[in-house]
Structures are given as structure tokens and as C-alpha cells.
Design a protein around this motif. Structure first.
Motif, PDB file in Angstrom:
ATOM      1  N   LYS A 176       0.771  -1.303   0.096  1.00  0.00           N
ATOM      2  CA  LYS A 176      -0.072  -0.052   0.113  1.00  0.00           C
ATOM      3  C   LYS A 176       0.820   1.271   0.044  1.00  0.00           C
ATOM      4  O   LYS A 176       2.111   1.148   0.251  1.00  0.00           O
ATOM      5  N   THR A 177       0.412   2.265  -0.495  1.00  0.00           N
ATOM      6  CA  THR A 177       1.050   3.559  -0.297  1.00  0.00           C
ATOM      7  C   THR A 177       0.150   4.509   0.259  1.00  0.00           C
ATOM      8  O   THR A 177      -1.068   4.675   0.169  1.00  0.00           O
ATOM      9  N   GLN A 178       1.034   5.799   0.579  1.00  0.00           N
ATOM     10  CA  GLN A 178       0.153   6.845   1.354  1.00  0.00           C
ATOM     11  C   GLN A 178       0.058   7.974   0.322  1.00  0.00           C
ATOM     12  O   GLN A 178      -0.724   8.930   0.363  1.00  0.00           O
ATOM     13  N   LEU A 208       3.269  -0.542 -10.667  1.00  0.00           N
ATOM     14  CA  LEU A 208       3.062   0.928  -9.883  1.00  0.00           C
ATOM     15  C   LEU A 208       3.168   2.040 -10.811  1.00  0.00           C
ATOM     16  O   LEU A 208       4.017   2.040 -11.415  1.00  0.00           O
ATOM     17  N   SER A 260       2.928   6.049 -11.298  1.00  0.00           N
ATOM     18  CA  SER A 260       2.994   7.405 -10.659  1.00  0.00           C
ATOM     19  C   SER A 260       2.809   8.564 -11.677  1.00  0.00           C
ATOM     20  O   SER A 260       3.420   8.524 -12.786  1.00  0.00           O
ATOM     21  N   PHE A 266       8.698   8.034  -4.536  1.00  0.00           N
ATOM     22  CA  PHE A 266       7.495   7.650  -3.694  1.00  0.00           C
ATOM     23  C   PHE A 266       7.929   6.363  -2.759  1.00  0.00           C
ATOM     24  O   PHE A 266       8.980   5.889  -3.026  1.00  0.00           O
ATOM     25  N   GLU A 267       7.066   6.118  -1.787  1.00  0.00           N
ATOM     26  CA  GLU A 267       7.116   5.081  -0.892  1.00  0.00           C
ATOM     27  C   GLU A 267       6.047   4.220  -0.958  1.00  0.00           C
ATOM     28  O   GLU A 267       4.809   4.683  -0.966  1.00  0.00           O
ATOM     29  N   ILE A 268       6.231   2.878  -0.760  1.00  0.00           N
ATOM     30  CA  ILE A 268       5.208   1.803  -0.359  1.00  0.00           C
ATOM     31  C   ILE A 268       5.556   1.187   0.820  1.00  0.00           C
ATOM     32  O   ILE A 268       6.661   1.090   1.308  1.00  0.00           O
ATOM     33  N   THR A 269       4.515   0.532   1.279  1.00  0.00           N
ATOM     34  CA  THR A 269       4.820  -0.357   2.632  1.00  0.00           C
ATOM     35  C   THR A 269       4.284  -1.852   2.261  1.00  0.00           C
ATOM     36  O   THR A 269       3.481  -1.874   1.579  1.00  0.00           O
ATOM     37  N   ARG A 287      11.473   3.048  -0.288  1.00  0.00           N
ATOM     38  CA  ARG A 287      11.390   4.106  -1.016  1.00  0.00           C
ATOM     39  C   ARG A 287      12.023   3.863  -2.469  1.00  0.00           C
ATOM     40  O   ARG A 287      13.236   3.427  -2.503  1.00  0.00           O
TER      41      ARG A 287
END
Length: 120
Positions: A76-78, A93, A95, A101-104, A117
Motif C-alpha cells: 500500500k502507499t500513502q 506501480l 506514478s 515515492f514510498e510503499i509499505t 522508498r
């Protein structure tokens, strides 16, 4: 209350509670596992490991392909400008901006296992 004498029973209760609190604090400190933070420099690809599982990311024209080792993982990402499309063997992904950008990454057992990141 403050003017009362400290009885033997009250003293034992205080010692038991302190021992319990110290024991819980030590146990939580020993078993604590912080989330990993990974930097992935996409020139044009990168490989990283989370929980003995290998992930590989490859940068294509306007997307990043993140290959997943099994179906036991979620991401997921913010960031609101990043779109994640899940396929059978990888995630796409997308963008809108051509910036970092960053994902978890999480597995089925733990939440927020690693933050990745992507450096473009």
C-alpha cells in the motif's frame, strides 16, 4: 490516604505490581522488531529482501514492476498520485509524477513490515 501506615499486604501488592510491570517492559523490549526501511535506486532495477523473501523492482517507461515472491504479501502507499495494479506474479506501480515515492510491504502475519522508498 497519604497519612495511613504502609501495611504488609499493601507493600506486597506494590512489589508484585512493580515486578509485573518490569517483566512486561523487559519482554516487550526484547521481542521488539522495528519495521525495515529500504531504499531502492531504480537504475533500471533493484533487488531487496524482506523476511528472507526476495523482491525485485524494474523500471519501465512510465511504471515500475515489483515482482512478488508469493501471494502472501500486500503493498500500500500513502501517496495519492501512485496507482497500484496487482497481477498474478507482480504489482504494477504507476506514478503521475516522475518523482520518488514510498510503499509499505506487509505479509499476512504482520502489519507494516517494511517501507520501501523508490528513487527514480
Amino acid at each position: 490516604m497519604a497519612a495511613e501506615k504502609l501495611t504488609r499486604g499493601r507493600f506486597v501488592q506494590i512489589i508484585i505490581m512493580l515486578t509485573l510491570l518490569i517483566g512486561v517492559f523487559v519482554w516487550r523490549t526484547v521481542t521488539f522488531d522495528s519495521a525495515k526501511s529500504i531504499e531502492c535506486h531504480l537504475k533500471p532495477n533493484c533487488v531487496f529482501t524482506v523476511k528472507n523473501e526476495t523482491f525485485s523492482a524494474e523500471r519501465l517507461e512510465n511504471k515500475i514492476l515489483l515482482k512478488k515472491p508469493s501471494d502472501d504479501w500486500t503493498i500500500k502507499t500513502q501517496a495519492s498520485d501512485v496507482q497500484i495494479i496487482e497481477k498474478a506474479e507482480f504489482w504494477e506501480l504507476h506514478s503521475n509524477k516522475n518523482s520518488d515515492f514510498e510503499i509499505t510491504i506487509s505479509d499476512l502475519e504482520e502489519n507494516n513490515l517494511a517501507g520501501v522508498r523508490f528513487r527514480i
